[in-house]
Design an enzyme around this catalytic site. Structure first.
Site, PDB file in Angstrom:
ATOM      1  N   SER A   1       0.575  -1.121   0.146  1.00  0.00           N
ATOM      2  CA  SER A   1       0.258   0.099   0.252  1.00  0.00           C
ATOM      3  C   SER A   1       1.212   1.411   0.288  1.00  0.00           C
ATOM      4  O   SER A   1       1.739   1.490   1.285  1.00  0.00           O
ATOM      5  CB  SER A   1      -1.029   0.293   1.413  1.00  0.00           C
ATOM      6  OG  SER A   1      -1.628   1.121   1.095  1.00  0.00           O
TER       7      SER A   1
ATOM      8  N   HIS B   1      -1.439  -1.584  -4.779  1.00  0.00           N
ATOM      9  CA  HIS B   1      -2.349  -1.200  -3.186  1.00  0.00           C
ATOM     10  C   HIS B   1      -2.462  -0.113  -3.118  1.00  0.00           C
ATOM     11  O   HIS B   1      -1.847   0.842  -3.001  1.00  0.00           O
ATOM     12  CB  HIS B   1      -2.482  -1.963  -1.999  1.00  0.00           C
ATOM     13  CG  HIS B   1      -3.961  -2.322  -1.602  1.00  0.00           C
ATOM     14  ND1 HIS B   1      -5.157  -3.169  -1.191  1.00  0.00           N
ATOM     15  CD2 HIS B   1      -4.279  -1.083  -0.796  1.00  0.00           C
ATOM     16  CE1 HIS B   1      -5.845  -2.587  -0.789  1.00  0.00           C
ATOM     17  NE2 HIS B   1      -5.469  -1.621   0.073  1.00  0.00           N
TER      18      HIS B   1
ATOM     19  N   ASP C   1      -4.929   2.738  -2.357  1.00  0.00           N
ATOM     20  CA  ASP C   1      -6.352   3.450  -1.945  1.00  0.00           C
ATOM     21  C   ASP C   1      -6.477   4.253  -2.401  1.00  0.00           C
ATOM     22  O   ASP C   1      -6.388   6.420  -1.616  1.00  0.00           O
ATOM     23  CB  ASP C   1      -5.519   3.881  -0.146  1.00  0.00           C
ATOM     24  CG  ASP C   1      -5.280   2.270   0.472  1.00  0.00           C
ATOM     25  OD1 ASP C   1      -3.545   1.933   1.553  1.00  0.00           O
ATOM     26  OD2 ASP C   1      -5.891   1.333   0.683  1.00  0.00           O
TER      27      ASP C   1
ATOM     28  N   MET D   1     -10.096   7.639  -1.752  1.00  0.00           N
ATOM     29  CA  MET D   1     -10.583   7.242  -0.407  1.00  0.00           C
ATOM     30  C   MET D   1     -11.466   9.284  -0.640  1.00  0.00           C
ATOM     31  O   MET D   1     -11.023   9.755  -1.486  1.00  0.00           O
ATOM     32  CB  MET D   1      -9.733   7.999   0.635  1.00  0.00           C
ATOM     33  CG  MET D   1      -9.538   6.413   1.717  1.00  0.00           C
ATOM     34  SD  MET D   1      -7.998   6.904   3.034  1.00  0.00           S
ATOM     35  CE  MET D   1      -7.145   5.656   2.850  1.00  0.00           C
TER      36      MET D   1
ATOM     37  N   HIS E   1      -8.099   0.307  -4.036  1.00  0.00           N
ATOM     38  CA  HIS E   1      -8.599  -0.303  -2.880  1.00  0.00           C
ATOM     39  C   HIS E   1      -9.830   0.850  -3.189  1.00  0.00           C
ATOM     40  O   HIS E   1      -9.698   2.424  -2.300  1.00  0.00           O
ATOM     41  CB  HIS E   1      -7.945  -0.083  -1.721  1.00  0.00           C
ATOM     42  CG  HIS E   1      -8.818  -0.489  -0.779  1.00  0.00           C
ATOM     43  ND1 HIS E   1      -8.440  -0.727   0.760  1.00  0.00           N
ATOM     44  CD2 HIS E   1     -10.438  -0.930  -0.332  1.00  0.00           C
ATOM     45  CE1 HIS E   1      -9.318  -0.537   1.745  1.00  0.00           C
ATOM     46  NE2 HIS E   1     -10.311  -0.472   1.736  1.00  0.00           N
TER      47      HIS E   1
ATOM     48  N   MET F   1     -12.838   3.303  -1.305  1.00  0.00           N
ATOM     49  CA  MET F   1     -12.863   3.696  -0.107  1.00  0.00           C
ATOM     50  C   MET F   1     -13.715   4.258  -0.281  1.00  0.00           C
ATOM     51  O   MET F   1     -13.686   5.288  -0.212  1.00  0.00           O
ATOM     52  CB  MET F   1     -12.040   3.740   1.303  1.00  0.00           C
ATOM     53  CG  MET F   1     -11.606   2.351   1.391  1.00  0.00           C
ATOM     54  SD  MET F   1      -9.732   2.788   2.658  1.00  0.00           S
ATOM     55  CE  MET F   1      -9.084   3.117   1.021  1.00  0.00           C
TER      56      MET F   1
ATOM     57  N   MET G   1     -11.533  -5.560   5.899  1.00  0.00           N
ATOM     58  CA  MET G   1     -10.174  -4.517   6.711  1.00  0.00           C
ATOM     59  C   MET G   1      -9.481  -5.156   8.420  1.00  0.00           C
ATOM     60  O   MET G   1     -10.585  -5.408   9.372  1.00  0.00           O
ATOM     61  CB  MET G   1     -10.934  -3.602   6.966  1.00  0.00           C
ATOM     62  CG  MET G   1     -11.164  -2.599   5.633  1.00  0.00           C
ATOM     63  SD  MET G   1      -9.237  -2.514   4.519  1.00  0.00           S
ATOM     64  CE  MET G   1      -8.554  -0.953   5.594  1.00  0.00           C
TER      65      MET G   1
ATOM     66  N   ASP H   1      -5.903  -6.080   5.196  1.00  0.00           N
ATOM     67  CA  ASP H   1      -5.731  -4.825   4.899  1.00  0.00           C
ATOM     68  C   ASP H   1      -5.712  -4.233   6.373  1.00  0.00           C
ATOM     69  O   ASP H   1      -6.666  -3.992   6.594  1.00  0.00           O
ATOM     70  CB  ASP H   1      -6.094  -3.957   4.201  1.00  0.00           C
ATOM     71  CG  ASP H   1      -5.705  -3.126   3.202  1.00  0.00           C
ATOM     72  OD1 ASP H   1      -6.526  -1.701   2.547  1.00  0.00           O
ATOM     73  OD2 ASP H   1      -5.000  -2.544   3.639  1.00  0.00           O
TER      74      ASP H   1
HETATM   75  O1  LIG Z   1      -7.063   0.834   3.077  1.00  0.00           O
HETATM   76  C1  LIG Z   1      -6.068   1.277   3.885  1.00  0.00           C
HETATM   77  C2  LIG Z   1      -6.602   1.905   5.184  1.00  0.00           C
HETATM   78  O2  LIG Z   1      -8.041   2.472   5.158  1.00  0.00           O
HETATM   79  C3  LIG Z   1      -4.816   0.593   4.072  1.00  0.00           C
HETATM   80  O3  LIG Z   1      -4.529   0.119   2.900  1.00  0.00           O
HETATM   81  C4  LIG Z   1      -3.506   1.117   4.310  1.00  0.00           C
HETATM   82  O4  LIG Z   1      -3.065   1.949   4.436  1.00  0.00           O
HETATM   83  C5  LIG Z   1      -2.388  -0.200   4.692  1.00  0.00           C
HETATM   84  O5  LIG Z   1      -1.137   0.809   5.197  1.00  0.00           O
HETATM   85  P1  LIG Z   1      -0.689   0.454   7.136  1.00  0.00           P
HETATM   86  O6  LIG Z   1      -2.209   0.264   7.526  1.00  0.00           O
HETATM   87  O7  LIG Z   1      -0.368  -0.770   6.694  1.00  0.00           O
HETATM   88  O8  LIG Z   1       0.384   1.007   7.117  1.00  0.00           O
HETATM   89 FE   LIG Z   2      -6.558  -0.411   1.749  1.00  0.00          FE
END
Ligand SMILES: O=C(CO)[C@@H](O)[C@H](O)COP(=O)(O)O
Ligand SMILES: [Fe+2]
Length: 248
Positions: free
Chosen positions: A18, A43, A45, A47, A77, A79, A170, A204
């Site tokens: 990520s 990955h 993210d 948002m 991903h 969100m 999650m 994740d």
């Molecule tokens: O989707 C998410 C957070 O919402 C994840 O993808 C985190 O961003 C992963 O990062 P770490 O928790 O491993 O630092």
């Molecule tokens: Fe994620």
């Protein structure tokens, strides 16, 4: 470290980096650094500031990255509160896997927890709308992932498992990297693995070498790791440690 007893017949382990907590001013080189370290895919993210209380980036960033990362699988991903809206833009931008959340298709109950729509769900899934989103992703020739936030019961995804490529459990409340791993999500993973021997089950949030053994023994085989990889001086060693628990 003793090889961790992981679930028999689970599909092969994959590590997804990520890049949320990377230096976004150097996103292209950060992506290359994660792939060079042995990550199997990236990955990203996404948002929208509504589904989660944070805002990141969208399909224009994917479009810029795509030609610079030939052959690299890009998972987005999503969100976001309206996952269907972004399917075609993300496909056109070059995303390969579209992982969206179940919560936008559910009646959100007032059961405490977070204030945003990724917060607890009491059920009443709009099955047809969710299934139509899955079909739309397929029509746009992307792999399909379906995710659930910590307060969403795992049984709500069971009706969709046969029509998706991956289920995301999650292990943090979505919205931010660098949070602590939620071990109490492992029963959800085990419940999925006990039912679906060959399903890609992704975890994740807060995944590190210190807790990956729990993920392996519960049956997860797709590990998203952000901070543990991005902030490490030796991400290749971290990838190797994550995968080592799966070696029988
Ligand atoms: O989707 C998410 C957070 O919402 C994840 O993808 C985190 O961003 C992963 O990062 P770490 O928790 O491993 O630092
Ligand atoms: Fe994620």
């Amino acid at each position: 470290m003793q090889p961790q007893q992981c679930q028999p017949h689970s599909p092969p382990v994959k590590v997804a980096a990520s890049i949320l907590n990377s230096d976004l001013a150097e996103l292209h080189s950060e992506c290359n650094r994660m792939i060079s370290a042995g990550s199997d895919f990236l990955h990203l993210d996404v948002m929208d500031g509504h589904f989660v209380p944070n805002l990141t980036f969208g399909h224009p960033v994917v479009q810029c990255l795509r030609p610079k990362l030939p052959g690299v699988l890009l998972e987005v991903h999503m969100m976001v509160s309206k996952p269907r809206q972004w399917v075609q833009p993300m496909a056109s931008a070059g995303a390969n896997q579209y992982t969206f959340h179940l919560e936008p298709f559910c009646q959100i109950g007032s059961t405490g927890g977070g204030s945003d729509s990724s917060s607890p769900v009491v059920g009443n899934v709009d099955t047809e709308a969710c299934s139509e989103c899955i079909r739309h992703i397929r029509e746009n020739r992307m792999r399909v992932g379906l995710g659930i936030s910590p307060d969403t019961p795992v049984h709500l995804v069971f009706p969709f498992v046969e029509s998706v490529d991956q289920i995301l459990v999650m292990t943090v409340h979505p919205g931010f990297g660098g949070q602590s791993f939620m071990s109490d999500m492992m029963p959800k993973v085990k419940s999925l693995r006990d039912r679906y021997a060959t399903l890609d089950i992704e975890v994740d949030g807060g995944v590190t070498p210190d807790n990956v053994a729990q993920c392996a023994s519960a049956g997860a085989n797709v590990l998203v790791s952000g901070t543990a990889l991005i902030k490490s001086p030796d991400p290749a060693a971290v990838v190797a440690r994550l995968k080592s628990v799966y070696k029988s």
